[in-house]
Design a protein around this motif. Structure first.
Motif, PDB file in Angstrom:
ATOM      1  N   UNK A 104       0.822  -1.202   0.000  1.00  9.43           N
ATOM      2  CA  UNK A 104       0.000   0.000   0.000  1.00  9.43           C
ATOM      3  C   UNK A 104       0.863   1.262   0.000  1.00  9.43           C
ATOM      4  N   UNK A 105       1.974   1.200   0.762  1.00  5.33           N
ATOM      5  CA  UNK A 105       2.873   2.348   0.785  1.00  5.33           C
ATOM      6  C   UNK A 105       3.479   2.600  -0.591  1.00  5.33           C
ATOM      7  N   UNK A 106       3.870   1.516  -1.246  1.00  8.28           N
ATOM      8  CA  UNK A 106       4.424   1.659  -2.589  1.00  8.28           C
ATOM      9  C   UNK A 106       3.380   2.191  -3.560  1.00  8.28           C
ATOM     10  N   UNK A 107       2.139   1.674  -3.425  1.00  5.39           N
ATOM     11  CA  UNK A 107       1.082   2.169  -4.296  1.00  5.39           C
ATOM     12  C   UNK A 107       0.806   3.644  -4.021  1.00  5.39           C
ATOM     13  N   UNK A 108       0.824   4.038  -2.721  1.00  4.87           N
ATOM     14  CA  UNK A 108       0.630   5.450  -2.391  1.00  4.87           C
ATOM     15  C   UNK A 108       1.728   6.319  -2.965  1.00  4.87           C
ATOM     16  N   UNK A 109       2.981   5.855  -2.848  1.00  5.99           N
ATOM     17  CA  UNK A 109       4.089   6.618  -3.424  1.00  5.99           C
ATOM     18  C   UNK A 109       3.974   6.679  -4.940  1.00  5.99           C
ATOM     19  N   UNK A 110       3.547   5.554  -5.543  1.00  2.00           N
ATOM     20  CA  UNK A 110       3.391   5.539  -6.996  1.00  2.00           C
ATOM     21  C   UNK A 110       2.275   6.499  -7.423  1.00  2.00           C
ATOM     22  N   UNK A 111       1.159   6.476  -6.649  1.00  2.00           N
ATOM     23  CA  UNK A 111       0.060   7.392  -6.961  1.00  2.00           C
ATOM     24  C   UNK A 111       0.502   8.844  -6.800  1.00  2.00           C
ATOM     25  N   UNK A 115       0.538  11.555  -9.612  1.00  2.00           N
ATOM     26  CA  UNK A 115      -0.182  12.815  -9.451  1.00  2.00           C
ATOM     27  C   UNK A 115       0.745  14.008  -9.685  1.00  2.00           C
ATOM     28  N   UNK A 116       1.959  13.915  -9.163  1.00  2.00           N
ATOM     29  CA  UNK A 116       2.914  14.997  -9.380  1.00  2.00           C
ATOM     30  C   UNK A 116       3.279  15.121 -10.863  1.00  2.00           C
ATOM     31  N   UNK A 117       3.401  13.973 -11.526  1.00  4.84           N
ATOM     32  CA  UNK A 117       3.691  14.011 -12.945  1.00  4.84           C
ATOM     33  C   UNK A 117       2.546  14.642 -13.731  1.00  4.84           C
ATOM     34  N   UNK A 118       1.310  14.267 -13.346  1.00  2.00           N
ATOM     35  CA  UNK A 118       0.154  14.871 -14.012  1.00  2.00           C
ATOM     36  C   UNK A 118       0.082  16.367 -13.744  1.00  2.00           C
ATOM     37  N   UNK A 119       0.384  16.763 -12.489  1.00  2.00           N
ATOM     38  CA  UNK A 119       0.376  18.189 -12.168  1.00  2.00           C
ATOM     39  C   UNK A 119       1.421  18.939 -12.986  1.00  2.00           C
ATOM     40  N   UNK A 120       2.591  18.330 -13.118  1.00  2.00           N
ATOM     41  CA  UNK A 120       3.631  18.971 -13.913  1.00  2.00           C
ATOM     42  C   UNK A 120       3.216  19.077 -15.376  1.00  2.00           C
TER      43      UNK A 120
END
Length: 387
Positions: A104-111, A115-120
């Protein structure tokens, strides 16, 4: 002699079961399947046999008591095995929980990374749109100074399109359109002198571009009934306007000081949320430009200043509401004026209509407290006083 069979069985099964368990669990990875359980039962049965044989050897307890005691010893071995299994199961569950939390932590970091990539990417796209909009704006401003009237008209349309697609540009585009209308301008209809044909044709082409700018201003302003829309400001100081129509529009601050309004101009149903300055505006209505200034059913939420206004044509303020201070001092309405059904929230100040003049030859609809006194110097005009 009775305990010898039990003793033999015990010495055979117990060491064999213990040895097999040691061999099985000597591996790094715990064994699976039913073999450990079989070895445990073998060890337990061997222990049952040994304990029973030892007790029967002493001949103190009976055979049933010896078997019962041996059974308890064997059961203890089985119970220990059960406790070990339970502990192992607990550790496996904890390990699975740790793995799940890590997943779950890895999935959260991946999400978060996605999200940061989409924001950029969104920010990059927004920057690209802003850059393109700035380039369009700069190009349109440059083309406003072109000699060809078609190019100037296209530049005005491009500015309006930019404002429609990007609301952040709306006020800026309106400022540019107003600035265009504030440019010095003359037309044969505004001048008593005769014009050469080529100069008159050029003035007519420029008039068409100015009429386009006026229409675009009206199109960009929100409707009066759109209460959630922004109220944009207009600065038309000294502008030359003809057939200017802002009916049923929503305006912030309006500045029409020293403006020249020709032909018919309309503000019917307009909502002025900010102050409206018509000071020293000239509303033409003579001869070739016989027109009318219409301001019916309008609402002035702030001050409305019509001081020193000169109107040669018919002026109508029918059913208009003045919620803020209004002033018509030194205004001259020589073509007739109508205040029929008007409402003044701030009423009774003599300075409001000080030296206001109206025609004595045209029809005037005035509030009940206003009356007209003739002037000795000009028999066609009368001065308004309050009763």
């Amino acid at each position: 002699m009775v305990g010898i069979p039990w003793l033999v069985i015990g010495w055979v099964l117990a060491p064999l079961g213990l040895l097999m368990l040691v061999v099985l669990f000597g591996f790094r990875k715990a064994p699976r399947g039913g073999l450990p359980l079989l070895c445990t039962f073998e060890l337990a049965f061997g222990e049952l046999a040994l304990v029973t044989a030892w007790l029967l050897k002493d001949r103190a307890p009976s055979e049933s008591d010896a078997l019962r005691t041996g059974g308890l010893a064997a059961a203890s071995v089985v119970a220990l095995y059960g406790l070990w299994l339970n502990d192992r199961r607990q550790r496996v569950n904890e390990r699975q929980q740790d793995i799940e939390l890590a997943r779950q932590s890895l999935e959260g970091e991946r999400y978060e990374l996605d999200q940061r990539r989409h924001d950029l990417e969104d920010q990059r796209a927004e920057n690209d749109r802003a850059r393109v909009a700035d380039e369009r704006f700069a190009r349109a401003i440059e083309l406003l100074g072109h000699d060809a009237d078609q190019v100037r008209g296209g530049a005005l349309e491009a500015l309006a399109g930019l404002a429609r697609s990007n609301q952040d540009y709306t006020q800026t585009v309106l400022n540019v359109l107003c600035s265009y209308l504030r440019r010095p301008f003359l037309h044969p209809r505004y001048d008593e002198d005769s014009w050469p044909a080529d100069r008159a044709a050029e003035a007519e082409r420029e008039l068409q571009a100015r009429l386009t700018a006026q229409r675009l201003i009206a199109d960009l302003l929100p409707r009066a009934d759109d209460t959630d829309a922004l109220a944009y400001d207009l600065d038309l100081t000294g502008a030359y306007l003809e057939y200017f129509n802002l009916s049923h529009r929503r305006i912030g601050k309006l500045i029409l000081r020293y403006a020249q309004l020709f032909s018919s101009n309309s503000f019917n149903g307009t909502r002025f949320l900010g102050p409206a300055w018509f000071t020293e505006a000239r509303l033409a209505g003579d001869g070739r430009l016989s027109g009318e200034f219409r301001c019916r059913d309008a609402v002035f939420h702030d001050r409305a200043w019509f001081s020193l206004v000169t109107a040669a044509g018919q002026v109508t303020f029918q059913r208009t509401v003045f919620l803020g201070p209004a002033k018509f001092a030194d205004a001259t309405f020589s073509g007739g004026v109508s205040f029929d059904g008007c409402r003044f929230e701030i009423d009774g100040a003599p300075s409001m209509i000080a030296r206001m003049h109206v025609s004595l030859t045209k029809t005037n609809d005035l509030p009940p407290k206003w009356r007209v006194e003739p002037r000795e110097t000009d028999p066609t005009l009368g001065v308004i006083v309050m009763s």
